[in-house]
Design an enzyme around this catalytic site. Structure first.
Site, PDB file in Angstrom:
ATOM      1  N   PHE A  17      35.971 -18.514  -0.700  1.00  0.00           N
ATOM      2  CA  PHE A  17      34.589 -18.339  -0.562  1.00  0.00           C
ATOM      3  C   PHE A  17      34.210 -16.897  -0.655  1.00  0.00           C
ATOM      4  O   PHE A  17      33.137 -16.513  -0.803  1.00  0.00           O
ATOM      5  CB  PHE A  17      34.315 -18.990   0.982  1.00  0.00           C
ATOM      6  N   GLY A  46      24.372 -18.651   5.680  1.00  0.00           N
ATOM      7  CA  GLY A  46      25.503 -19.289   5.049  1.00  0.00           C
ATOM      8  C   GLY A  46      26.821 -18.582   6.030  1.00  0.00           C
ATOM      9  O   GLY A  46      27.287 -17.508   5.183  1.00  0.00           O
ATOM     10  N   ASP A 141      23.852 -16.548   1.036  1.00  0.00           N
ATOM     11  CA  ASP A 141      25.261 -17.050   0.509  1.00  0.00           C
ATOM     12  C   ASP A 141      25.289 -18.775   1.211  1.00  0.00           C
ATOM     13  O   ASP A 141      26.190 -19.072   1.728  1.00  0.00           O
ATOM     14  CB  ASP A 141      26.363 -16.333   1.150  1.00  0.00           C
ATOM     15  N   HIS A 144      23.748 -23.893  -2.550  1.00  0.00           N
ATOM     16  CA  HIS A 144      23.774 -23.121  -4.037  1.00  0.00           C
ATOM     17  C   HIS A 144      22.886 -23.917  -5.017  1.00  0.00           C
ATOM     18  O   HIS A 144      23.249 -23.790  -6.132  1.00  0.00           O
ATOM     19  CB  HIS A 144      24.998 -22.973  -4.483  1.00  0.00           C
ATOM     20  N   ASP A 170      27.576 -15.559  -5.422  1.00  0.00           N
ATOM     21  CA  ASP A 170      27.823 -16.598  -6.236  1.00  0.00           C
ATOM     22  C   ASP A 170      26.600 -16.570  -7.361  1.00  0.00           C
ATOM     23  O   ASP A 170      26.006 -17.605  -7.744  1.00  0.00           O
ATOM     24  CB  ASP A 170      27.854 -17.921  -5.579  1.00  0.00           C
TER      25      ASP A 170
HETATM   26  N1  SAH Z   1      29.473 -16.906   3.744  1.00  0.00           N
HETATM   27  C1  SAH Z   1      30.237 -17.765   3.882  1.00  0.00           C
HETATM   28  C2  SAH Z   1      30.424 -19.083   2.905  1.00  0.00           C
HETATM   29  C3  SAH Z   1      29.134 -19.718   3.185  1.00  0.00           C
HETATM   30  S1  SAH Z   1      29.189 -21.590   2.384  1.00  0.00           S
HETATM   31  C4  SAH Z   1      31.679 -17.044   3.411  1.00  0.00           C
HETATM   32  O1  SAH Z   1      31.747 -16.103   2.566  1.00  0.00           O
HETATM   33  O2  SAH Z   1      32.866 -17.150   4.036  1.00  0.00           O
HETATM   34  C5  SAH Z   1      27.899 -21.987   2.392  1.00  0.00           C
HETATM   35  C6  SAH Z   1      27.239 -22.439   3.897  1.00  0.00           C
HETATM   36  O3  SAH Z   1      25.767 -22.417   3.928  1.00  0.00           O
HETATM   37  C7  SAH Z   1      27.682 -23.591   4.284  1.00  0.00           C
HETATM   38  O4  SAH Z   1      28.467 -23.317   5.635  1.00  0.00           O
HETATM   39  C8  SAH Z   1      26.703 -24.557   4.735  1.00  0.00           C
HETATM   40  O5  SAH Z   1      26.548 -25.291   5.907  1.00  0.00           O
HETATM   41  C9  SAH Z   1      25.471 -23.399   4.639  1.00  0.00           C
HETATM   42  N2  SAH Z   1      24.344 -23.990   4.324  1.00  0.00           N
HETATM   43  C10 SAH Z   1      23.682 -24.712   2.933  1.00  0.00           C
HETATM   44  N3  SAH Z   1      22.761 -25.049   3.038  1.00  0.00           N
HETATM   45  C11 SAH Z   1      21.996 -24.317   4.141  1.00  0.00           C
HETATM   46  C12 SAH Z   1      20.728 -24.430   4.710  1.00  0.00           C
HETATM   47  N4  SAH Z   1      19.743 -25.154   4.033  1.00  0.00           N
HETATM   48  N5  SAH Z   1      20.331 -24.081   5.812  1.00  0.00           N
HETATM   49  C13 SAH Z   1      21.635 -23.484   6.514  1.00  0.00           C
HETATM   50  N6  SAH Z   1      22.912 -23.360   6.385  1.00  0.00           N
HETATM   51  C14 SAH Z   1      23.255 -23.947   4.886  1.00  0.00           C
HETATM   52 MG    MG Z   2      29.721 -17.745  -1.592  1.00  0.00          MG
END
Ligand code: SAH
Ligand code: MG
Length: 211
Positions: A17, A46, A141, A144, A170
């Site tokens: 990630f 995220g 993040d 996507h 990303d």
């Molecule tokens: N930043 C983290 C990875 C995030 S992965 C790292 O680098 O370790 C993406 C995350 O976004 C996921 O946990 C997912 O639940 C969250 N997500 C996706 N769409 C979302 C939304 N509309 N609102 C809140 N969270 C969201």
């Molecule tokens: Mg990411």
């Protein structure tokens, strides 16, 4: 970053990630953001299990800052069962949905970051709609796909303080490297607005500064 052995499991399982070099660039951006906008929070959209939060949190300790990390914890389209990034261990069998909140709490606790990181559980757009504090940095993040990427841009970019930063993860200008919405729906339009200038690019992490 000094790593406590107790959080290695989370770091190992979520390695894909956020590569270390991008995490270090994220930490550098957080430091710059707090130099420019001391006292303002940094918002992360995220959280997942808290891997990237560790870099932001370690700078928060150093700068006596606060990070707010937002996630509904139900996973993105690309982390659902059947998808490449799915981890069956983060499914709550009782409700049949992903639940990464317990993992985030473990990460924050074990890293000693509970006084510096506030976890907000909810949809990004819902939180952004009631948010009113200027942010030193927003790190996007989250989802996507096109729809969540547009919602994150529309919801969060306006909350960045003058001189503050926007970090986007990303970002893949070449479609061969990955999905395009963070590039097409966040990075390009924000740059085209003329209100931001790029300050760094590391792997798929882009950092822009508001004038
Ligand atoms: N930043 C983290 C990875 C995030 S992965 C790292 O680098 O370790 C993406 C995350 O976004 C996921 O946990 C997912 O639940 C969250 N997500 C996706 N769409 C979302 C939304 N509309 N609102 C809140 N969270 C969201
Ligand atoms: Mg990411």
């Amino acid at each position: 970053m000094p790593l406590d052995p107790s959080i290695r499991t989370v770091l190992e399982r979520t390695k894909g990630f956020m590569p270390d070099a991008e995490g270090d660039a994220l930490a550098a951006a957080a430091r710059l953001a707090w130099e420019r906008c001391p006292g303002a929070p940094i918002v992360e959209v995220g959280s997942y299990c808290g891997r990237s939060t560790l870099w932001l949190g370690s700078v928060a300790v150093e700068c006596e800052g606060t990070v707010v990390t937002v996630d509904h914890h139900r996973g993105s389209a690309e982390t659902q069962p059947g998808w490449e990034h799915h981890d069956p261990d983060v499914v709550d069998d009782r409700v049949g949905l992903m639940d990464t909140l317990p993992f985030l709490r473990t990460t924050l606790h074990d890293a000693g970051l509970e006084d510096h990181v506030i976890a907000v559980v909810g949809r990004s757009a819902t939180v952004a709609a009631i948010w009113s504090t200027p942010a030193a940095m927003v790190f996007i993040d989250g989802g996507h796909g096109e729809e969540p990427a547009i919602a994150d841009r529309e919801g969060w970019v306006r909350h960045i303080a003058p001189g503050g930063l926007l970090a986007i993860h990303d970002v893949f200008p070449d479609p061969a490297d990955g999905g395009r919405p963070p590039y097409e729906c966040i990075y390009l339009p924000v740059l085209a607005s003329g209100e931001f200038t790029e300050v760094s690019a590391t792997g798929s992490l882009r950092v822009l500064q508001r004038h």
